[in-house]
Design a protein around this motif. Structure first.
Motif, PDB file in Angstrom:
ATOM      1  N   GLN A   1       0.833  -1.205   0.000  1.00 26.61           N
ATOM      2  CA  GLN A   1       0.000   0.000   0.000  1.00 26.61           C
ATOM      3  C   GLN A   1       0.868   1.255   0.000  1.00 26.61           C
ATOM      4  O   GLN A   1       0.559   2.268  -0.669  1.00 26.61           O
ATOM      5  N   LYS A   2       1.946   1.226   0.768  1.00 25.71           N
ATOM      6  CA  LYS A   2       2.839   2.389   0.814  1.00 25.71           C
ATOM      7  C   LYS A   2       3.516   2.598  -0.539  1.00 25.71           C
ATOM      8  O   LYS A   2       3.741   3.748  -0.985  1.00 25.71           O
ATOM      9  N   VAL A   3       3.883   1.491  -1.201  1.00 31.70           N
ATOM     10  CA  VAL A   3       4.485   1.610  -2.532  1.00 31.70           C
ATOM     11  C   VAL A   3       3.509   2.287  -3.488  1.00 31.70           C
ATOM     12  O   VAL A   3       3.880   3.188  -4.275  1.00 31.70           O
ATOM     13  N   ASN A   4       2.267   1.899  -3.438  1.00 26.81           N
ATOM     14  CA  ASN A   4       1.243   2.491  -4.304  1.00 26.81           C
ATOM     15  C   ASN A   4       1.073   3.973  -4.007  1.00 26.81           C
ATOM     16  O   ASN A   4       0.900   4.810  -4.928  1.00 26.81           O
ATOM     17  N   LEU A   5       1.101   4.322  -2.691  1.00 23.48           N
ATOM     18  CA  LEU A   5       0.980   5.740  -2.326  1.00 23.48           C
ATOM     19  C   LEU A   5       2.170   6.528  -2.855  1.00 23.48           C
ATOM     20  O   LEU A   5       2.030   7.689  -3.315  1.00 23.48           O
ATOM     21  N   LEU A   6       3.370   5.911  -2.761  1.00 23.91           N
ATOM     22  CA  LEU A   6       4.571   6.583  -3.267  1.00 23.91           C
ATOM     23  C   LEU A   6       4.475   6.798  -4.769  1.00 23.91           C
ATOM     24  O   LEU A   6       4.821   7.890  -5.285  1.00 23.91           O
TER      25      LEU A   6
ATOM     26  N   GLU B   1       2.112   9.607  -5.447  1.00 22.38           N
ATOM     27  CA  GLU B   1       2.694  10.921  -5.136  1.00 22.38           C
ATOM     28  C   GLU B   1       3.719  11.296  -6.192  1.00 22.38           C
ATOM     29  O   GLU B   1       3.811  12.486  -6.601  1.00 22.38           O
ATOM     30  N   LEU B   2       4.492  10.351  -6.680  1.00 24.69           N
ATOM     31  CA  LEU B   2       5.485  10.629  -7.727  1.00 24.69           C
ATOM     32  C   LEU B   2       4.805  11.046  -9.026  1.00 24.69           C
ATOM     33  O   LEU B   2       5.318  11.920  -9.759  1.00 24.69           O
ATOM     34  N   GLU B   3       3.658  10.505  -9.357  1.00 18.74           N
ATOM     35  CA  GLU B   3       2.908  10.883 -10.563  1.00 18.74           C
ATOM     36  C   GLU B   3       2.455  12.321 -10.452  1.00 18.74           C
ATOM     37  O   GLU B   3       2.466  13.083 -11.448  1.00 18.74           O
ATOM     38  N   LYS B   4       2.028  12.698  -9.202  1.00 21.78           N
ATOM     39  CA  LYS B   4       1.594  14.091  -9.004  1.00 21.78           C
ATOM     40  C   LYS B   4       2.756  15.059  -9.240  1.00 21.78           C
ATOM     41  O   LYS B   4       2.605  16.113  -9.855  1.00 21.78           O
ATOM     42  N   ILE B   5       3.902  14.673  -8.662  1.00 21.30           N
ATOM     43  CA  ILE B   5       5.079  15.536  -8.822  1.00 21.30           C
ATOM     44  C   ILE B   5       5.439  15.652 -10.298  1.00 21.30           C
ATOM     45  O   ILE B   5       5.785  16.731 -10.801  1.00 21.30           O
ATOM     46  N   LYS B   6       5.340  14.516 -11.005  1.00 20.10           N
ATOM     47  CA  LYS B   6       5.653  14.512 -12.442  1.00 20.10           C
ATOM     48  C   LYS B   6       4.713  15.427 -13.197  1.00 20.10           C
ATOM     49  O   LYS B   6       5.126  16.194 -14.070  1.00 20.10           O
ATOM     50  N   ASP B   7       3.446  15.356 -12.851  1.00 20.18           N
ATOM     51  CA  ASP B   7       2.467  16.204 -13.535  1.00 20.18           C
ATOM     52  C   ASP B   7       2.729  17.677 -13.236  1.00 20.18           C
ATOM     53  O   ASP B   7       2.584  18.546 -14.132  1.00 20.18           O
ATOM     54  N   ASP B   8       3.070  17.940 -11.984  1.00 23.98           N
ATOM     55  CA  ASP B   8       3.352  19.330 -11.627  1.00 23.98           C
ATOM     56  C   ASP B   8       4.565  19.853 -12.385  1.00 23.98           C
ATOM     57  O   ASP B   8       4.602  21.022 -12.831  1.00 23.98           O
TER      58      ASP B   8
END
Length: 688
Positions: A672-677, A680-687
């Motif tokens: 679950q933590k891997v999925n959350l990471l 979060e990395l996808e969000k950073i990428k989009d930003d």
């Protein structure tokens, strides 16, 4: 002190029994030390010594009177000597006890032999002269014949031999009628002799013929009286042979004929003194016969006390036949005491059957071996006892043996062996029919005991096999008494052994924090203590020891787990934590286990809270680092989650994880933590 003793006549059998008794006592140390034994022995020895002195004096006096007196005096004194010498000859005992008495015999032997030689020489001289002195010396020889009959004198030449050698010394030149009379005397045909002596031809016989007949008649009757007395003397205390009694009766018959028919003859063939001698002989024989019969009756009474009814009946029949024969012929007259004693015996014999039955009912089977019922019943049958008495005895035997067999079945093993031995020994003494019947019942009882014990052993094995303490308690109560009482100790020892085995298994399990394995054993220990602790005092202390060890081990594990998230390997922490959770869950679902361990919530709540806080802190660190973002801390939190993933997965599968408060957010997995990471990395990428 002569006043203490009676020397009138020695009871040879009694003194022989006394000497035999003392000889036996001499071989027994504990009897030899008794004052009563010493006193008794001194008394007997003193009696024998004074008896020897008394007899020596009496023999000397009798000899002087016999050699100097008339024919009547001679015979009386010779007979008295013969009686005393025979007493000495018949004494029985050790040589040391009777040597002095036997010495008297040795002293008189040469005196008697010398006298015989003198008589022989005198008669040889008188044979040529044919004077009256010959008849006197021949009469003297006849009077001394009783000494020939004394045993152990070992006289080479006898008075009787001299008498018969010179018997025809004075018989020449007499008429035929005198010869016939002498023949009757020789044959002891006294009835015919009496008729012969009253014949007219006999009334004018000369003095010489008269004296010859008179002498031979007195000698013949004297010999007959001696014979009768000797036959009475030979009768024993416990034997009255009919033939011997018949012979005595016949002798007495002839003596009475002489005493009655010869008193009133024309010529005085019997002196008054000789008639008195006859009467004394008759009285003496009657008196001694009565004493012998009294002894015989005493022996019957002894047999009666032992219930030997066959022997009693045989002796009773014997003495009655003898007494009837004597009283019918009226030649021998037993005393009134003897007649009364025989009548008393009849009454006792009538009661003995009843007494036998009562005595038998009072006996225990232990006494059967010494006095067998089989012998008793055989005796009753031989004695023509009533059938009811025999039937009652047999019925009593059956009842007693059934009771003993029942007692054997219900008894404990420590007493059962003795009971069985007594029963089997007693069975040997029974009649065949009863023995077979009761032996079969005893065999069934043995089989029943074996079957019962086998069944009990199977129950014990089954109860221990399943650990059923309640069943063992019931068995222990069942085995408290009776034939299976010995199994109570077996249950006791096996229970203690089983508890020790469980203790060993518990200690081995908790040593490696394996409380899951220990819990069933602990529950079994509690069960044994609950059901058997009251009777087996060894169990409660063992339970206290086990409780302390388990509680201490649990506390050690709890303390170790408090810091375990920092220092322990995850798999070790997981195993210990699972075991703690298991025992706590079992305690909550089993109040008996909880009470036994006396578990408190607080210490374990602290453990659970600290463990939850560890995972909560790691989750907070991960979430906050992810927002920052702080990749290093995210990585650290991710490493912790990855390492503890097996522990959390294990908690998810435990049915009792909610009891300790592990909410879903705390059980968040590494994935679950891997999925959350990734999110979060996808969000950073989009930003970007």
């Amino acid at each position: 002190d002569n006043r203490r003793f009676n020397f009138g006549g020695l009871d040879r059998q009694l003194i022989g029994d006394a000497l035999t008794f003392l000889e036996t006592c001499d071989n027994l140390q504990y009897i030899r030390s008794l004052d009563s034994y010493t006193s008794c022995k001194e008394c007997v020895n003193s009696y024998l010594s004074k008896y020897s002195e008394e007899v020596s004096t009496e023999l000397r006096s009798c000899w002087i009177r016999a050699t100097a007196g008339t024919s009547d005096d001679t015979y009386k004194n010779v007979q008295a000597m013969a009686d005393r010498l025979q007493e000495l000859a018949e004494l029985k005992g050790r040589p040391s006890d009777i040597t002095k008495a036997r010495t008297i015999l040795d002293k008189w032997r040469p005196i008697i032999q010398k006298h015989i030689g003198e008589l022989d020489n005198d008669l040889l001289k008188f044979k040529a002269t044919q004077d009256t002195e010959s008849a006197k010396r021949l009469s003297t020889a006849k009077c001394f014949t009783p000494l020939d009959m004394v045993s152990q004198l070992n006289i080479t030449q006898k008075y009787d031999a001299i008498y018969h050698r010179y018997l025809d010394l004075d018989a020449t030149g007499v008429i035929d009628t005198v010869k016939i009379a002498l023949e009757h005397i020789e044959k002891r045909n006294y009835d015919s002799l009496a008729l012969c002596l009253e014949d007219d031809l006999m009334r004018d016989i000369n003095e010489r013929a008269f004296r010859n007949i008179k002498m031979r008649l007195e000698n013949s009757v004297t010999e007959l009286m001696t014979s009768a007395k000797n036959k009475v003397a030979l009768l024993s205390r416990n034997q009255l042979p009919k033939e011997s009694c018949k012979a005595i009766n016949e002798d007495m018959h002839k003596i009475i004929i002489v005493g009655t028919k010869f008193k009133d003859l024309t010529k005085p063939y019997l002196d008054k003194s000789f008639v008195t001698l006859l009467e004394d002989c008759i009285n003496d024989v009657n008196d001694k016969v009565s004493k012998k019969m009294a002894y015989y009756i005493a022996e019957i009474n002894k047999l009666l006390t032992r219930n030997l009814i066959v022997q009693c009946q045989q002796k009773m029949d014997n003495i009655k036949d003898i007494c009837d024969a004597w009283t019918t012929d009226n030649f021998i007259t037993p005393s009134s005491d003897v007649i009364r004693s025989i009548e008393d015996l009849d009454k006792k014999m009538e009661e003995i059957e009843k007494n036998i039955l009562e005595d038998f009912k009072r006996r225990d089977i232990e006494s059967y071996y010494c006095d067998p019922p089989k012998t008793l019943l055989e005796n009753l049958i031989q004695a023509n006892s009533s059938g009811s008495c025999i039937a009652e005895i047999k019925a009593h035997i059956i009842t007693v043996f059934k009771t003993k067999i029942r007692e054997y079945e219900e008894s404990a093993p420590e007493t059962r062996r003795d009971l069985l031995m007594n029963i089997e020994h007693a069975l040997i003494t029974l009649p065949d029919q009863e023995k077979q019947r009761l032996a079969a019942e005893l065999a069934r009882a043995k089989e029943g005991i074996e079957s019962k014990e086998k069944g009990a052993q199977e129950k014990i094995t089954a109860a221990f096999g399943t650990g059923d303490a309640e069943a063992l308690k019931k068995l222990s109560e069942e085995f408290t008494k009776g034939s299976l009482s010995h199994l109570k100790n077996q249950v006791r020892s096996n229970t203690i052994e089983e508890v020790n085995k469980l203790k060993t298994k518990i200690y081995a399990a908790i040593a490696v924090d394996d409380f899951k394995t220990a819990v069933p054993y602990i529950v079994s220990i509690i069960d044994y203590n609950s059901h058997m602790g009251d009777t087996l005092t060894e169990i409660p202390p063992m339970c206290q020891e086990i409780r302390k060890r388990v509680v201490d081990a649990l506390e050690i594990t709890r303390t170790k787990l408090l810091e375990g998230t920092k220092i322990m390997d995850v798999s070790a922490f997981k195993s210990a934590f699972d075991n703690v959770l298991y025992i706590i869950d079992q305690a909550y679902s089993n109040n008996t286990l909880r009470d036994f361990l006396n578990l408190q919530d607080a210490p374990f709540t602290t453990l659970f809270d600290k463990t939850k806080q560890f995972f909560r802190d790691n989750n907070t660190k991960f979430n906050e680092s992810l927002k920052t973002p702080n990749i290093i801390q995210v990585r650290e939190a991710m490493d912790v989650a990855r390492r503890w993933e097996p522990f959390l997965e294990g908690l998810k599968q435990q049915k009792y994880n909610t009891r300790i408060g592990f909410t879903p957010d705390l059980l968040e997995s590494y994935t679950q933590k891997v999925n959350l990471l990734i999110t979060e990395l996808e969000k950073i990428k989009d930003d970007v």
